[in-house]
Design an enzyme around this catalytic site. Structure first.
Site, PDB file in Angstrom:
ATOM      1  CB  ALA A 194      -0.953   0.001   1.193  1.00 25.91           C
ATOM      2  CB  THR A 195       4.271   2.113   1.161  1.00 24.31           C
ATOM      3  OG1 THR A 195       4.014   1.806   2.534  1.00 24.31           O
ATOM      4  CG2 THR A 195       5.205   3.311   1.060  1.00 24.31           C
ATOM      5  CG  ASN A 243      -2.836   3.488  10.211  1.00 20.62           C
ATOM      6  OD1 ASN A 243      -3.344   4.407   9.562  1.00 20.62           O
ATOM      7  ND2 ASN A 243      -1.666   3.612  10.791  1.00 20.62           N
ATOM      8  CD  GLN A 303      -5.272  -1.118   9.220  1.00 22.75           C
ATOM      9  OE1 GLN A 303      -5.839  -2.095   9.672  1.00 22.75           O
ATOM     10  NE2 GLN A 303      -3.968  -0.935   9.347  1.00 22.75           N
ATOM     11  CG  HIS A 322       1.503  -6.727   5.239  1.00 29.60           C
ATOM     12  ND1 HIS A 322       1.682  -6.280   6.526  1.00 29.60           N
ATOM     13  CD2 HIS A 322       1.728  -5.665   4.446  1.00 29.60           C
ATOM     14  CE1 HIS A 322       2.018  -4.994   6.496  1.00 29.60           C
ATOM     15  NE2 HIS A 322       2.053  -4.595   5.243  1.00 29.60           N
ATOM     16  CB  CYS A 364       4.766   3.664  10.631  1.00 27.62           C
ATOM     17  SG  CYS A 364       3.588   2.473  10.014  1.00 27.62           S
TER      18      CYS A 364
HETATM   19  C1  PLP Z   1      -0.053  -0.705   6.640  1.00 25.88           C
HETATM   20  C2  PLP Z   1      -0.660   0.480   5.987  1.00 25.88           C
HETATM   21  C3  PLP Z   1      -0.065   1.077   4.871  1.00 25.88           C
HETATM   22  C4  PLP Z   1       1.251   0.597   4.315  1.00 25.88           C
HETATM   23  O1  PLP Z   1       1.079  -0.643   3.674  1.00 25.88           O
HETATM   24  P1  PLP Z   1       2.335  -1.516   3.221  1.00 25.88           P
HETATM   25  O2  PLP Z   1       1.721  -2.573   2.362  1.00 25.88           O
HETATM   26  O3  PLP Z   1       2.932  -2.057   4.475  1.00 25.88           O
HETATM   27  O4  PLP Z   1       3.265  -0.638   2.464  1.00 25.88           O
HETATM   28  C5  PLP Z   1      -0.689   2.154   4.292  1.00 25.88           C
HETATM   29  N1  PLP Z   1      -1.850   2.623   4.771  1.00 25.88           N
HETATM   30  C6  PLP Z   1      -2.454   2.087   5.836  1.00 25.88           C
HETATM   31  C7  PLP Z   1      -3.750   2.650   6.316  1.00 25.88           C
HETATM   32  C8  PLP Z   1      -1.893   0.994   6.477  1.00 25.88           C
HETATM   33  O5  PLP Z   1      -2.502   0.469   7.536  1.00 25.88           O
END
Ligand code: PLP
Length: 406
Positions: A75-76, A155, A183, A205, A330
């Site tokens: 998601a990043t 999150n 989420q 994940h 984070c």
């Molecule tokens: C964990 C998370 C991310 C980052 O996701 P990754 O797949 O670990 O890069 C981005 N946004 C939210 C809301 C998250 O909970």
């Protein structure tokens, strides 16, 4: 007493890979190792077919079409591609973006990057529950606004934004709407058509799939959204995201969604009941606690709670073996209080004393009771050593105290 029992209650940071997901991935980590872009042999075709199946499954889970899914590393990356990609593609329209200070860093930091390149960002206010004001959103939209980025489920505090209403406002104003649904995908109802979502990020994940795989939904019709790529190479994913596809990861991501949807309502209810049980015990057996976030529109799995007069970090050290986080995982390397709680107007002292609990598919009632016992004992122990807590019990208003050296 040394206690070796491990209890995982940090499911907003990551979730355990479901063993059934691993089973589905295994052939693609072993014999079926083809490159999905290889068009000249069986190895490639087998991989491509598996990726297509996952693509269709994941798209259907959003009410989208397979061709609207771009696979990423998580998601990043999806957030970066959505924000930087849309901003750069549509900068002819203007250089204004709208978001909120409670977003994940993977949204905030690309926005700040654009700010340093001359873009203007409007950061909407959030109230004490982390909610935005839709009227403020409406009036923040200008002729030069390119994109609104507002997450679905938070999150840290679990607050859900009303993305259907936000989508409708953006559509009516002719502004693109991106939502970080990391989420909520597979957990909450999402339909990109009904909710007028143009771009959506998700990650394997956070939903019992593997790490290192994510997706970006990119609308292809009404309107057709185009993105300036942020990485270049073989032209994979219709040129939007070059790079060899993570075939086992993508297969696992698709399977993870199938499992989430199999009995979503039942699973969500079970997890919410566990979360409520934990909350109920902490609230009834401890004084001076504050639950952070919206109590009505919230993630089923999240409990963010402040224990006044103690430090979150000390509490974590007092409950060894129980995996929780203070503030956001984070940023927990720094001792800054959570920027999300701060944006909600939670004072520094309460923000410092906050703990995030996250239940998951694998959490048991027994684990919840055990964790509650441990946390309650640890909070009582720490407070016994706290003069501030004693003063609070005596009814002394701490704000009226003249502190030495101040
Ligand atoms: C964990 C998370 C991310 C980052 O996701 P990754 O797949 O670990 O890069 C981005 N946004 C939210 C809301 C998250 O909970």
């Amino acid at each position: 007493m040394v206690d070796h029992r491990l209890v995982y209650l940090d499911s907003q940071a990551t979730t355990k890979l479901d063993p059934r997901v691993l089973d589905t991935m295994m052939p693609f980590l072993t014999e079926d190792y083809g490159n999905a872009a290889s068009r000249s042999h069986d190895f490639g075709w087998v991989a491509e077919k598996a990726v297509d199946h996952a693509r269709e499954t994941l798209a259907a889970g959003l009410g989208a079409k397979g061709r609207e899914i771009v696979f990423t590393s998580g998601a990043t990356e999806s957030n970066n591609l959505a924000i930087l990609g849309a901003a750069r593609m549509y900068q002819g329209k203007g250089k204004h973006l709208i978001s909120a200070p409670t977003e994940h860093k993977a949204v905030i930091d690309p926005l700040k990057r654009l700010e340093s390149e001359g873009w203007e960002i409007t950061w909407l206010d959030v109230d004490a529950q982390g909610r935005i004001d839709l009227d403020q959103l409406r009036s923040a939209i200008r002729p030069d606004t390119v994109l609104v980025s507002l997450m679905h489920g938070n999150n840290e505090i679990g607050t859900l934004h009303p993305i259907a209403e936000i989508g409708a406002i953006c559509r009516e104003a002719g502004v693109l709407f991106h939502t970080d649904a990391t989420q909520t995908f597979g957990k909450e109802e999402i339909n990109v058509e009904a909710m007028h979502i143009d771009l959506l990020s998700a990650s394997g994940h956070k939903m019992y799939g593997p790490k290192g795989v994510g997706l970006l939904y990119v609308r292809r019709r009404n309107p057709r959204v185009r993105l300036e790529p942020i990485q270049f190479g073989g032209g994979h994913e219709r040129g939007m995201r070059s790079g060899t596809l993570n075939v086992p990861g993508i297969v696992g991501f698709g399977r993870a969604l199938e499992l989430c949807l199999e009995n979503r309502a039942e699973e969500q209810a079970r997890m919410a009941a566990l979360r409520d049980r934990l909350q109920q015990r902490l609230e009834s057996e401890l004084d001076f606690v504050q639950v952070n976030g919206d109590q009505e529109h919230r993630l089923a799995v999240n409990l963010n709670i402040s224990f006044a007069y103690i430090e979150g970090e000390s509490l974590i050290m007092g409950i060894p073996g129980i995996a929780v986080s203070s503030g956001s995982a984070c940023t927990s390397a720094s001792l800054e209080p959570s920027y999300v709680l701060r944006a909600m107007g939670v004072g520094d002292d309460l923000a410092h004393s906050s703990i995030r609990f996250g239940v998951s598919r694998f959490t048991t009632e027994d684990e919840i009771d055990y964790a509650a016992d441990r946390v309650i004992a640890a909070v009582r122990r720490l407070r016994e050593m706290s003069p501030l807590y004693e003063m609070a019990l005596e009814g002394i208003d701490l704000n009226s105290v003249q502190w030495q050296g101040h």
